[in-house]
Design a protein around this motif. Structure first.
Motif, PDB file in Angstrom:
ATOM      1  N   ALA A 198       0.861  -1.284  -0.026  1.00 19.82           N
ATOM      2  CA  ALA A 198       0.066   0.160  -0.073  1.00 19.82           C
ATOM      3  C   ALA A 198       0.873   1.188   0.048  1.00 19.82           C
ATOM      4  CB  ALA A 198      -0.876  -0.017   1.042  1.00 19.82           C
ATOM      5  N   ASN A 199       2.011   1.294   0.942  1.00 20.24           N
ATOM      6  CA  ASN A 199       2.860   2.324   0.755  1.00 20.24           C
ATOM      7  C   ASN A 199       3.277   2.628  -0.696  1.00 20.24           C
ATOM      8  OD1 ASN A 199       4.128   4.342   3.043  1.00 20.24           O
ATOM      9  ND2 ASN A 199       5.951   3.710   1.377  1.00 20.24           N
ATOM     10  N   ALA A 200       3.789   1.557  -1.341  1.00 13.98           N
ATOM     11  CA  ALA A 200       4.504   1.791  -2.680  1.00 13.98           C
ATOM     12  C   ALA A 200       3.395   2.151  -3.595  1.00 13.98           C
ATOM     13  CB  ALA A 200       4.905   0.351  -2.970  1.00 13.98           C
ATOM     14  N   ASP A 201       2.077   1.551  -3.539  1.00 15.88           N
ATOM     15  CA  ASP A 201       0.856   1.896  -4.465  1.00 15.88           C
ATOM     16  C   ASP A 201       0.476   3.454  -4.140  1.00 15.88           C
ATOM     17  OD1 ASP A 201       0.976  -0.695  -5.130  1.00 15.88           O
ATOM     18  OD2 ASP A 201      -0.856  -1.238  -3.973  1.00 15.88           O
ATOM     19  N   PHE A 202       0.768   3.904  -3.160  1.00 15.60           N
ATOM     20  CA  PHE A 202       0.287   5.368  -2.980  1.00 15.60           C
ATOM     21  C   PHE A 202       1.040   6.203  -3.906  1.00 15.60           C
ATOM     22  CE2 PHE A 202       1.048   9.538  -0.729  1.00 15.60           C
ATOM     23  CZ  PHE A 202      -0.504   9.797  -0.329  1.00 15.60           C
ATOM     24  N   PHE A 203       2.434   5.776  -4.165  1.00 16.98           N
ATOM     25  CA  PHE A 203       3.178   6.535  -5.163  1.00 16.98           C
ATOM     26  C   PHE A 203       3.025   6.347  -6.420  1.00 16.98           C
ATOM     27  CE2 PHE A 203       4.731   6.977  -0.800  1.00 16.98           C
ATOM     28  CZ  PHE A 203       4.852   8.360  -0.539  1.00 16.98           C
ATOM     29  N   ASP A 204       2.354   5.527  -7.044  1.00 13.93           N
ATOM     30  CA  ASP A 204       2.232   5.095  -8.407  1.00 13.93           C
ATOM     31  C   ASP A 204       2.106   6.177  -9.241  1.00 13.93           C
ATOM     32  OD1 ASP A 204       2.811   2.319  -8.099  1.00 13.93           O
ATOM     33  OD2 ASP A 204       0.953   1.530  -8.065  1.00 13.93           O
ATOM     34  N   ASP A 205       0.831   6.876  -8.979  1.00 13.40           N
ATOM     35  CA  ASP A 205       0.715   8.172  -9.623  1.00 13.40           C
ATOM     36  C   ASP A 205       1.509   9.398  -9.225  1.00 13.40           C
ATOM     37  OD1 ASP A 205      -1.233   6.832 -11.270  1.00 13.40           O
ATOM     38  OD2 ASP A 205      -2.706   6.860  -9.828  1.00 13.40           O
ATOM     39  N   LEU A 206       1.608   9.411  -7.964  1.00  5.44           N
ATOM     40  CA  LEU A 206       2.235  10.611  -7.420  1.00  5.44           C
ATOM     41  C   LEU A 206       3.782  10.720  -7.558  1.00  5.44           C
ATOM     42  CD1 LEU A 206       1.367  13.070  -5.637  1.00  5.44           C
ATOM     43  CD2 LEU A 206       2.142  11.697  -3.401  1.00  5.44           C
ATOM     44  N   GLY A 207       4.305   9.614  -7.761  1.00  7.06           N
ATOM     45  CA  GLY A 207       5.735   9.439  -8.190  1.00  7.06           C
ATOM     46  C   GLY A 207       6.511  10.237  -6.790  1.00  7.06           C
ATOM     47  N   PRO A 260       7.431  13.775  -5.933  1.00  8.50           N
ATOM     48  CA  PRO A 260       7.340  15.205  -5.999  1.00  8.50           C
ATOM     49  C   PRO A 260       8.450  16.074  -5.384  1.00  8.50           C
ATOM     50  CG  PRO A 260       5.341  14.225  -5.096  1.00  8.50           C
ATOM     51  CD  PRO A 260       6.408  13.194  -5.006  1.00  8.50           C
ATOM     52  N   GLY A 261       9.244  15.474  -4.572  1.00  7.86           N
ATOM     53  CA  GLY A 261      10.390  16.195  -3.950  1.00  7.86           C
ATOM     54  C   GLY A 261       9.786  16.932  -2.616  1.00  7.86           C
ATOM     55  N   GLY A 262       8.993  16.431  -2.017  1.00  4.54           N
ATOM     56  CA  GLY A 262       8.384  17.360  -0.675  1.00  4.54           C
ATOM     57  C   GLY A 262       7.085  17.187  -0.461  1.00  4.54           C
ATOM     58  N   ALA A 263       6.668  16.644   0.666  1.00  2.00           N
ATOM     59  CA  ALA A 263       5.088  16.365   0.943  1.00  2.00           C
ATOM     60  C   ALA A 263       4.503  17.844   1.218  1.00  2.00           C
ATOM     61  CB  ALA A 263       5.078  15.461   2.052  1.00  2.00           C
ATOM     62  N   SER A 264       5.283  18.792   1.688  1.00  2.00           N
ATOM     63  CA  SER A 264       4.588  20.146   2.167  1.00  2.00           C
ATOM     64  C   SER A 264       4.106  20.808   0.645  1.00  2.00           C
ATOM     65  CB  SER A 264       5.573  20.992   2.819  1.00  2.00           C
ATOM     66  OG  SER A 264       6.740  21.210   2.009  1.00  2.00           O
ATOM     67  N   LYS A 265       4.790  20.671  -0.465  1.00  2.00           N
ATOM     68  CA  LYS A 265       4.728  20.995  -1.930  1.00  2.00           C
ATOM     69  C   LYS A 265       3.053  20.453  -2.140  1.00  2.00           C
ATOM     70  CE  LYS A 265       9.063  20.842  -3.660  1.00  2.00           C
ATOM     71  NZ  LYS A 265       9.707  20.195  -4.755  1.00  2.00           N
ATOM     72  N   VAL A 266       2.734  19.033  -1.856  1.00  2.00           N
ATOM     73  CA  VAL A 266       1.689  18.310  -2.492  1.00  2.00           C
ATOM     74  C   VAL A 266       0.548  18.800  -1.654  1.00  2.00           C
ATOM     75  CG1 VAL A 266       0.709  15.966  -2.927  1.00  2.00           C
ATOM     76  CG2 VAL A 266       2.999  16.823  -3.437  1.00  2.00           C
ATOM     77  N   GLY A 267       0.532  18.310   0.043  1.00  2.00           N
ATOM     78  CA  GLY A 267      -0.379  18.727   0.799  1.00  2.00           C
ATOM     79  C   GLY A 267      -1.267  17.399   0.882  1.00  2.00           C
ATOM     80  N   LYS A 268      -2.411  17.419   1.394  1.00  2.00           N
ATOM     81  CA  LYS A 268      -3.190  16.157   1.514  1.00  2.00           C
ATOM     82  C   LYS A 268      -3.752  15.819   0.174  1.00  2.00           C
ATOM     83  CE  LYS A 268      -6.882  14.173   4.323  1.00  2.00           C
ATOM     84  NZ  LYS A 268      -7.432  14.259   5.644  1.00  2.00           N
ATOM     85  N   THR A 269      -3.657  14.583   0.189  1.00  2.29           N
ATOM     86  CA  THR A 269      -4.269  13.987  -1.355  1.00  2.29           C
ATOM     87  C   THR A 269      -5.282  13.007  -1.024  1.00  2.29           C
ATOM     88  OG1 THR A 269      -2.661  11.860  -1.486  1.00  2.29           O
ATOM     89  CG2 THR A 269      -2.070  14.154  -2.295  1.00  2.29           C
ATOM     90  N   GLU A 270      -5.945  12.462  -1.937  1.00  2.00           N
ATOM     91  CA  GLU A 270      -6.955  11.496  -1.831  1.00  2.00           C
ATOM     92  C   GLU A 270      -6.363  10.087  -2.523  1.00  2.00           C
ATOM     93  OE1 GLU A 270     -10.752  12.869  -3.120  1.00  2.00           O
ATOM     94  OE2 GLU A 270     -10.846  14.288  -1.429  1.00  2.00           O
ATOM     95  N   ALA A 271      -5.053  10.059  -2.605  1.00  2.00           N
ATOM     96  CA  ALA A 271      -4.582   8.912  -3.449  1.00  2.00           C
ATOM     97  C   ALA A 271      -4.364   7.681  -2.437  1.00  2.00           C
ATOM     98  CB  ALA A 271      -3.006   9.629  -3.809  1.00  2.00           C
TER      99      ALA A 271
END
Length: 109
Positions: A72-81, A83-94
């Protein structure tokens, strides 16, 4: 690459003490739990001792019953890749389907 994994005790808790401790901003927030980006994680371990629900494990040490959280941890990043920092992304529904499909968990009694 071996990394840290966040497992079931985090689901529906999202305490975020780990996020504050992370020196490289690699802990991302989904709807129901947090995830560690394996390519951005520097394996410093700062997150592990501050987790109030003891949900963070070194990948090789994840208890057997929580093994699906490694995927699940790996799958979360399948589409997100990476990004170089969580603070840039914020909360996602991924959240992966496995996490989305879990019943409500870890709620205060």
């Amino acid at each position: 690459m071996v990394t840290y994994i966040i497992a079931e005790p985090c689901v529906d808790v999202l305490d975020k003490a780990c996020v504050e401790e992370c020196p490289v901003d690699c802990i991302y927030e989904g709807d129901r739990m947090l995830y560690i980006q394996p390519d951005e994680c520097v394996d410093c371990g700062a997150c592990e001792p501050v987790c109030p629900v003891e949900a963070i494990f070194y990948e090789d040490d994840v208890p057997d019953e929580w093994e699906p959280y490694v995927s699940a941890n790996a799958d979360f990043f399948d589409d997100l890749g990476s990004p170089g920092g969580a603070s840039k992304v914020g909360k996602t529904e991924a959240d992966p389907a496995f996490i989305k499909g879990l019943p409500p968990m870890n709620e205060e009694e």
